[in-house]
Design an enzyme around this catalytic site. Structure first.
Site, PDB file in Angstrom:
ATOM      1  CD  GLN A 136      -1.001   2.063   2.698  1.00  0.00           C
ATOM      2  OE1 GLN A 136      -0.058   1.881   3.261  1.00  0.00           O
ATOM      3  NE2 GLN A 136      -1.203   3.678   2.172  1.00  0.00           N
ATOM      4  CE1 TYR A 138      -2.897   7.026   2.844  1.00  0.00           C
ATOM      5  CE2 TYR A 138      -0.817   5.858   3.866  1.00  0.00           C
ATOM      6  CZ  TYR A 138      -2.277   6.646   3.813  1.00  0.00           C
ATOM      7  OH  TYR A 138      -3.045   5.563   4.668  1.00  0.00           O
ATOM      8  CB  THR A 164      -4.394   4.951   0.419  1.00  0.00           C
ATOM      9  OG1 THR A 164      -4.040   3.449   0.548  1.00  0.00           O
ATOM     10  CG2 THR A 164      -5.545   5.574   0.918  1.00  0.00           C
ATOM     11  CG  HIS A 260      -8.872   5.168   5.249  1.00  0.00           C
ATOM     12  ND1 HIS A 260      -8.185   5.391   4.202  1.00  0.00           N
ATOM     13  CD2 HIS A 260      -8.072   5.544   5.844  1.00  0.00           C
ATOM     14  CE1 HIS A 260      -6.656   5.419   4.433  1.00  0.00           C
ATOM     15  NE2 HIS A 260      -7.087   5.188   5.771  1.00  0.00           N
ATOM     16  NE  ARG A 263      -7.681   5.450  10.727  1.00  0.00           N
ATOM     17  CZ  ARG A 263      -7.456   4.865  12.235  1.00  0.00           C
ATOM     18  NH1 ARG A 263      -8.010   4.602  12.803  1.00  0.00           N
ATOM     19  NH2 ARG A 263      -6.111   5.743  11.986  1.00  0.00           N
ATOM     20  CG  ASP A 291     -11.247  -1.753   2.853  1.00  0.00           C
ATOM     21  OD1 ASP A 291     -12.449  -1.398   2.698  1.00  0.00           O
ATOM     22  OD2 ASP A 291     -10.243  -1.753   2.761  1.00  0.00           O
ATOM     23  NE  ARG A 295     -15.364  -4.649  12.589  1.00  0.00           N
ATOM     24  CZ  ARG A 295     -14.954  -4.348  11.535  1.00  0.00           C
ATOM     25  NH1 ARG A 295     -14.118  -4.855  10.096  1.00  0.00           N
ATOM     26  NH2 ARG A 295     -15.332  -3.017  11.824  1.00  0.00           N
ATOM     27  N   GLY A 314      -8.813  -5.198   7.883  1.00  0.00           N
ATOM     28  CA  GLY A 314      -8.560  -4.517   9.170  1.00  0.00           C
ATOM     29  C   GLY A 314      -8.482  -4.892  10.819  1.00  0.00           C
TER      30      GLY A 314
END
Length: 372
Positions: A136, A138, A164, A260, A263, A291, A295, A314
């Site tokens: 990953q 940026y 990302t 994200h 977030r 993603d 759960r 994650g």
């Protein structure tokens, strides 16, 4: 594995156990989303409006949940997302995660904010068996450093770059400000070539702003990435049909439908709700993964029924690490594999190809279950 693992029956059990072990600042860093926490909550709750439509009297004694992702067979359609600062949850951090992934024959993403190098993370997993890692990244102000990260990942044998794309600036995370969050002493970001002392001298947001570039664009990033690597290029952070179409137009290899983990921009759609329009826009021309909020094995099943090729998690792996290190990470994958295979069998699906939109319905407030 500790005896306590015997009572960890679901991901929420592990989340609660992790919460009791993590300091407040670390727990809130991992679990919180941006501003009012709307998206981080709905990422999970949105799955509840989809209902399963089981088929009966199907011989599922030989049900096979395996599939192929990134050119390699995995045990079931789940991979572990690139998540930073894993050594804050447990000293073994990404090394433990990589070993758990290899043991369960699934792939793993490596974060730019990893506490270990991509070479160390790859080696830890490959000691136990074949697996793929993605790197990953940026968009960075320091292009030379960004290229060094990419070249190291490629030389280490990573299977793809995950760009990302949803973070030209950092989302507003109240908990980080209230806790004056800083990485614990002794944890560096070796892929960013930053020592613990360098990191602790600034807040997380300030450190991100210092290296990240907000002047990114499709026309700037994708051709540049193609010029420095032969690895496949995936775009992580897509939520709209329009961006899927641009990913196709620019020759990207895949997208991860992601917000994200709630977030970045709050009040964006839950990823499971954004998935169908992205799948339609792709029209089979580009691979679609997802993603956010997964759960349970049933959640994985629902995402596949809505068109995702694979799911990524994650926070559950972070909780597993905090709960019991590598054993906790293994427990997370054990739970999700068992739940997913059982869901396949109870819905009459022998293989991944049997999971289709016909497997789901949608709860309607004004009437009966609606077919998709």
């Amino acid at each position: 594995m500790t005896s306590q693992s015997n009572v960890m029956l679901c991901i929420n059990d592990i989340k609660e156990a992790a919460a009791s072990k993590l300091p407040t600042s670390a727990r809130e860093f991992y679990n919180s989303g941006s501003t009012d926490q709307v998206t981080v909550a709905e990422n999970t709750t949105a799955y509840a409006k989809y209902r399963l439509r089981p088929r009966v009297l199907v011989d599922v004694s030989q049900a096979d949940p395996s599939t192929t992702v990134l050119g390699q067979k995995i045990s079931f359609p789940l991979c572990v997302s690139p998540a930073g600062l894993q050594a804050m949850a447990h000293p073994a951090g990404e090394l433990a995660t990589s070993r758990a992934c290899a043991k369960h024959q699934v792939h793993m993403g490596v974060s730019t904010f990893a506490n270990y190098t991509v070479e160390e993370i790859r080696a830890a997993g490959l000691e136990l068996g074949p697996m793929q890692h993605t790197m990953q990244i940026y968009t960075m102000q320091d292009r030379a450093k960004q290229e060094r990260i990419i070249k190291r990942a490629e030389a280490a044998g990573c299977a793809a770059i995950f760009l990302t794309a949803d973070s030209p600036i950092l989302g507003v995370r109240y908990s980080e400000h209230r806790n004056d969050f800083r990485s614990p002493e002794g944890l560096g970001f070796p892929m960013l070539e930053k020592t613990s002392e360098m990191i602790r001298s600034e807040r997380h947001e300030d450190g991100f702003t210092a290296f990240n570039s907000s002047s990114h664009s499709w026309a700037r990033e994708i051709p540049w990435l193609r010029s420095v690597t032969n690895m496949p290029i995936w775009i992580k952070g897509v939520l709209t049909a329009e961006d899927v179409q641009l990913a196709v137009e620019y020759g990207c290899d895949g997208v991860v439908v992601s917000n994200h983990g709630g977030r970045q921009l709050d009040e964006t759609p839950a990823t499971i709700d954004a998935l169908p329009e992205c799948v339609r826009a792709a029209n089979g021309k580009i691979r679609i993964h997802i993603d956010g909020g997964i759960r349970s094995g049933t959640d994985i099943f629902k995402a596949l029924a809505l068109g995702a090729e694979c799911c990524w998690i994650g926070r559950p792996m972070i909780w597993g690490l905090a709960y019991d290190g590598e054993a906790g990470a293994n427990k997370v994958l054990d739970i999700l594999y068992t739940e997913f295979k059982r869901c396949m069998q109870l819905t009459g699906c022998r293989t991944i190809d049997d999971i289709t939109p016909a497997s789901l319905g949608v709860v309607r407030k004004d009437g009966p279950l609606a077919r998709l």
